[in-house]
Design a protein around this motif. Structure first.
Motif, PDB file in Angstrom:
ATOM      1  N   ARG A   3       0.217  -7.789   0.548  1.00 22.14           N
ATOM      2  CA  ARG A   3       1.382  -7.348  -0.220  1.00 22.14           C
ATOM      3  C   ARG A   3       2.368  -6.560   0.649  1.00 22.14           C
ATOM      4  O   ARG A   3       3.530  -6.426   0.279  1.00 22.14           O
ATOM      5  CB  ARG A   3       0.950  -6.439  -1.369  1.00 22.14           C
ATOM      6  N   LEU A   4       1.881  -6.008   1.736  1.00 20.75           N
ATOM      7  CA  LEU A   4       2.731  -5.175   2.583  1.00 20.75           C
ATOM      8  C   LEU A   4       3.667  -6.034   3.424  1.00 20.75           C
ATOM      9  O   LEU A   4       3.291  -7.121   3.862  1.00 20.75           O
ATOM     10  CB  LEU A   4       1.877  -4.315   3.513  1.00 20.75           C
ATOM     11  N   PRO A   5       4.862  -5.539   3.695  1.00 23.19           N
ATOM     12  CA  PRO A   5       5.746  -6.267   4.598  1.00 23.19           C
ATOM     13  C   PRO A   5       5.095  -6.389   5.985  1.00 23.19           C
ATOM     14  O   PRO A   5       4.378  -5.493   6.428  1.00 23.19           O
ATOM     15  CB  PRO A   5       6.995  -5.393   4.669  1.00 23.19           C
ATOM     16  N   GLU A   6       5.369  -7.491   6.649  1.00 19.12           N
ATOM     17  CA  GLU A   6       4.815  -7.773   7.974  1.00 19.12           C
ATOM     18  C   GLU A   6       5.026  -6.611   8.939  1.00 19.12           C
ATOM     19  O   GLU A   6       4.157  -6.283   9.743  1.00 19.12           O
ATOM     20  CB  GLU A   6       5.488  -9.039   8.508  1.00 19.12           C
ATOM     21  N   LEU A   7       6.167  -5.977   8.834  1.00 23.33           N
ATOM     22  CA  LEU A   7       6.533  -4.880   9.727  1.00 23.33           C
ATOM     23  C   LEU A   7       5.474  -3.778   9.737  1.00 23.33           C
ATOM     24  O   LEU A   7       5.232  -3.146  10.760  1.00 23.33           O
ATOM     25  CB  LEU A   7       7.879  -4.315   9.269  1.00 23.33           C
ATOM     26  N   TYR A   8       4.830  -3.548   8.602  1.00 24.75           N
ATOM     27  CA  TYR A   8       3.821  -2.498   8.482  1.00 24.75           C
ATOM     28  C   TYR A   8       2.401  -3.059   8.518  1.00 24.75           C
ATOM     29  O   TYR A   8       1.486  -2.390   8.966  1.00 24.75           O
ATOM     30  CB  TYR A   8       4.042  -1.695   7.197  1.00 24.75           C
ATOM     31  N   ARG A   9       2.227  -4.257   8.013  1.00 20.84           N
ATOM     32  CA  ARG A   9       0.894  -4.863   7.955  1.00 20.84           C
ATOM     33  C   ARG A   9       0.325  -5.099   9.359  1.00 20.84           C
ATOM     34  O   ARG A   9      -0.835  -4.784   9.615  1.00 20.84           O
ATOM     35  CB  ARG A   9       0.945  -6.173   7.167  1.00 20.84           C
ATOM     36  N   ILE A  10       1.121  -5.623  10.265  1.00 23.46           N
ATOM     37  CA  ILE A  10       0.602  -5.961  11.594  1.00 23.46           C
ATOM     38  C   ILE A  10       0.087  -4.723  12.332  1.00 23.46           C
ATOM     39  O   ILE A  10      -1.043  -4.735  12.824  1.00 23.46           O
ATOM     40  CB  ILE A  10       1.647  -6.753  12.411  1.00 23.46           C
ATOM     41  N   PRO A  11       0.849  -3.621  12.420  1.00 27.30           N
ATOM     42  CA  PRO A  11       0.279  -2.444  13.094  1.00 27.30           C
ATOM     43  C   PRO A  11      -0.971  -1.898  12.402  1.00 27.30           C
ATOM     44  O   PRO A  11      -1.918  -1.487  13.070  1.00 27.30           O
ATOM     45  CB  PRO A  11       1.413  -1.410  13.053  1.00 27.30           C
ATOM     46  N   LEU A  12      -0.996  -1.905  11.059  1.00 19.56           N
ATOM     47  CA  LEU A  12      -2.180  -1.418  10.344  1.00 19.56           C
ATOM     48  C   LEU A  12      -3.411  -2.244  10.695  1.00 19.56           C
ATOM     49  O   LEU A  12      -4.482  -1.694  10.955  1.00 19.56           O
ATOM     50  CB  LEU A  12      -1.952  -1.459   8.830  1.00 19.56           C
TER      51      LEU A  12
ATOM     52  N   LEU B 114       2.936   2.940  11.289  1.00 22.36           N
ATOM     53  CA  LEU B 114       1.586   3.229  10.805  1.00 22.36           C
ATOM     54  C   LEU B 114       1.639   4.239   9.657  1.00 22.36           C
ATOM     55  O   LEU B 114       0.950   4.084   8.651  1.00 22.36           O
ATOM     56  CB  LEU B 114       0.697   3.749  11.937  1.00 22.36           C
ATOM     57  N   HIS B 115       2.449   5.278   9.815  1.00 25.36           N
ATOM     58  CA  HIS B 115       2.567   6.293   8.766  1.00 25.36           C
ATOM     59  C   HIS B 115       3.105   5.678   7.478  1.00 25.36           C
ATOM     60  O   HIS B 115       2.509   5.830   6.405  1.00 25.36           O
ATOM     61  CB  HIS B 115       3.481   7.433   9.222  1.00 25.36           C
ATOM     62  N   ARG B 116       4.213   4.972   7.588  1.00 24.18           N
ATOM     63  CA  ARG B 116       4.799   4.349   6.398  1.00 24.18           C
ATOM     64  C   ARG B 116       3.875   3.277   5.833  1.00 24.18           C
ATOM     65  O   ARG B 116       3.756   3.128   4.619  1.00 24.18           O
ATOM     66  CB  ARG B 116       6.165   3.754   6.719  1.00 24.18           C
ATOM     67  N   GLY B 117       3.234   2.541   6.708  1.00 22.36           N
ATOM     68  CA  GLY B 117       2.310   1.497   6.265  1.00 22.36           C
ATOM     69  C   GLY B 117       1.147   2.065   5.470  1.00 22.36           C
ATOM     70  O   GLY B 117       0.739   1.493   4.459  1.00 22.36           O
ATOM     71  N   ARG B 118       0.607   3.211   5.923  1.00 17.72           N
ATOM     72  CA  ARG B 118      -0.499   3.851   5.182  1.00 17.72           C
ATOM     73  C   ARG B 118      -0.029   4.297   3.807  1.00 17.72           C
ATOM     74  O   ARG B 118      -0.738   4.116   2.807  1.00 17.72           O
ATOM     75  CB  ARG B 118      -1.039   5.045   5.965  1.00 17.72           C
ATOM     76  N   LYS B 119       1.165   4.874   3.731  1.00 14.47           N
ATOM     77  CA  LYS B 119       1.690   5.328   2.442  1.00 14.47           C
ATOM     78  C   LYS B 119       1.918   4.141   1.509  1.00 14.47           C
ATOM     79  O   LYS B 119       1.566   4.195   0.329  1.00 14.47           O
ATOM     80  CB  LYS B 119       2.999   6.117   2.632  1.00 14.47           C
ATOM     81  N   LEU B 120       2.496   3.063   2.032  1.00 14.71           N
ATOM     82  CA  LEU B 120       2.711   1.863   1.217  1.00 14.71           C
ATOM     83  C   LEU B 120       1.377   1.256   0.792  1.00 14.71           C
ATOM     84  O   LEU B 120       1.237   0.780  -0.337  1.00 14.71           O
ATOM     85  CB  LEU B 120       3.532   0.831   1.989  1.00 14.71           C
ATOM     86  N   PHE B 121       0.400   1.284   1.686  1.00 13.23           N
ATOM     87  CA  PHE B 121      -0.922   0.745   1.379  1.00 13.23           C
ATOM     88  C   PHE B 121      -1.559   1.528   0.232  1.00 13.23           C
ATOM     89  O   PHE B 121      -2.111   0.943  -0.699  1.00 13.23           O
ATOM     90  CB  PHE B 121      -1.807   0.774   2.621  1.00 13.23           C
ATOM     91  N   GLU B 122      -1.463   2.854   0.272  1.00 14.01           N
ATOM     92  CA  GLU B 122      -2.009   3.680  -0.810  1.00 14.01           C
ATOM     93  C   GLU B 122      -1.363   3.320  -2.144  1.00 14.01           C
ATOM     94  O   GLU B 122      -2.049   3.149  -3.151  1.00 14.01           O
ATOM     95  CB  GLU B 122      -1.757   5.165  -0.537  1.00 14.01           C
ATOM     96  N   LYS B 123      -0.047   3.212  -2.157  1.00  5.66           N
ATOM     97  CA  LYS B 123       0.670   2.881  -3.387  1.00  5.66           C
ATOM     98  C   LYS B 123       0.257   1.503  -3.882  1.00  5.66           C
ATOM     99  O   LYS B 123       0.010   1.312  -5.074  1.00  5.66           O
ATOM    100  CB  LYS B 123       2.179   2.932  -3.149  1.00  5.66           C
ATOM    101  N   GLN B 124       0.161   0.546  -2.970  1.00  3.89           N
ATOM    102  CA  GLN B 124      -0.232  -0.809  -3.356  1.00  3.89           C
ATOM    103  C   GLN B 124      -1.681  -0.847  -3.854  1.00  3.89           C
ATOM    104  O   GLN B 124      -2.007  -1.640  -4.727  1.00  3.89           O
ATOM    105  CB  GLN B 124      -0.042  -1.782  -2.196  1.00  3.89           C
ATOM    106  N   MET B 125      -2.543   0.003  -3.290  1.00  4.57           N
ATOM    107  CA  MET B 125      -3.928   0.069  -3.771  1.00  4.57           C
ATOM    108  C   MET B 125      -3.957   0.480  -5.240  1.00  4.57           C
ATOM    109  O   MET B 125      -4.679  -0.108  -6.045  1.00  4.57           O
ATOM    110  CB  MET B 125      -4.763   1.060  -2.943  1.00  4.57           C
ATOM    111  N   TRP B 126      -3.196   1.506  -5.571  1.00 10.44           N
ATOM    112  CA  TRP B 126      -3.172   1.981  -6.947  1.00 10.44           C
ATOM    113  C   TRP B 126      -2.613   0.895  -7.865  1.00 10.44           C
ATOM    114  O   TRP B 126      -3.189   0.604  -8.920  1.00 10.44           O
ATOM    115  CB  TRP B 126      -2.351   3.262  -7.070  1.00 10.44           C
ATOM    116  N   ASP B 127      -1.495   0.285  -7.472  1.00  8.38           N
ATOM    117  CA  ASP B 127      -0.885  -0.766  -8.289  1.00  8.38           C
ATOM    118  C   ASP B 127      -1.848  -1.940  -8.461  1.00  8.38           C
ATOM    119  O   ASP B 127      -1.999  -2.475  -9.560  1.00  8.38           O
ATOM    120  CB  ASP B 127       0.420  -1.251  -7.660  1.00  8.38           C
ATOM    121  N   TYR B 128      -2.502  -2.329  -7.391  1.00 11.35           N
ATOM    122  CA  TYR B 128      -3.451  -3.446  -7.435  1.00 11.35           C
ATOM    123  C   TYR B 128      -4.628  -3.116  -8.364  1.00 11.35           C
ATOM    124  O   TYR B 128      -5.057  -3.955  -9.141  1.00 11.35           O
ATOM    125  CB  TYR B 128      -3.952  -3.750  -6.019  1.00 11.35           C
ATOM    126  N   ALA B 129      -5.121  -1.892  -8.266  1.00 13.30           N
ATOM    127  CA  ALA B 129      -6.240  -1.475  -9.113  1.00 13.30           C
ATOM    128  C   ALA B 129      -5.854  -1.551 -10.587  1.00 13.30           C
ATOM    129  O   ALA B 129      -6.637  -2.019 -11.422  1.00 13.30           O
ATOM    130  CB  ALA B 129      -6.693  -0.067  -8.745  1.00 13.30           C
TER     131      ALA B 129
END
Length: 178
Positions: A115-124, A152-167
């Motif tokens: 779900r994350l944009p490539e820009l953040y997914r690849i470094p994560l 990485l910082h923004r990607g982690r924050k987006l990942f957390e938000k997406q985790m909650w939404d996905y759950a």
């Protein structure tokens, strides 16, 4: 190359999903064509991974020329820790955050990553799943170290938000609905 195939496939699967086999095949073709550019055979694994990342990026670019807009301010303010504590999806739990994380299987994590944009997914993926250092990731992506750290910082924050939404979307907050 054969020794690296499982790891290359896993990385590609994480980055591009169902296009993983094609991305690995593209990687192998490009590696074969440019084998004369590999100066040190010991660096072959990292060289292949670099080619694979570029192949995955090419595939993602072809799929969507325009990345989806991401609301960074909302993501920056979002705290998974606070959200879980406030929402209390597992009211009788002594380890609320661990209970939340245990609801996620491997495929769930991959779905959230996709779900994350490539820009953040690849470094994560490169840093947290493949074990590369941020400095190595910067070299692979050919961007400054500071850029990788910011992503990485923004990607982690987006990942957390997406985790909650996905759950919420997939019924992983079972206790909350009881």
């Amino acid at each position: 190359m054969r020794e690296q195939l499982p790891r290359l496939y896993w990385t590609a699967r994480t980055l591009v999903g169902d296009d993983a086999e094609d991305a690995v095949q593209d990687c192998m073709v490009k590696a074969f064509e440019r084998f004369d550019q590999l100066n040190d055979l010991a660096a072959g694994a990292a060289w292949l991974r670099s080619i694979l990342v570029n192949c995955c990026r090419d595939r993602l670019r072809a799929k969507a020329r325009q990345p989806g807009e991401v609301e960074f301010e909302e993501a920056e303010r979002f705290s998974l820790y606070r959200k879980i504590a406030y929402e209390d999806p597992f009211p009788y739990s002594d380890s609320l955050h661990l209970d939340f994380l245990q609801e996620f299987g491997r495929e769930d994590v991959h779905a959230v990553l996709r779900r994350l944009p490539e820009l953040y997914r690849i470094p994560l993926v490169l840093v947290y799943m493949d074990g590369f250092l941020a400095k190595e990731t910067a070299a692979i992506l050919q961007v400054p170290l500071g850029t990788v750290l910011a992503r990485l910082h923004r990607g982690r924050k987006l990942f957390e938000k997406q985790m909650w939404d996905y759950a919420q979307e997939n019924g992983l907050l079972k206790e909350a609905s009881r």
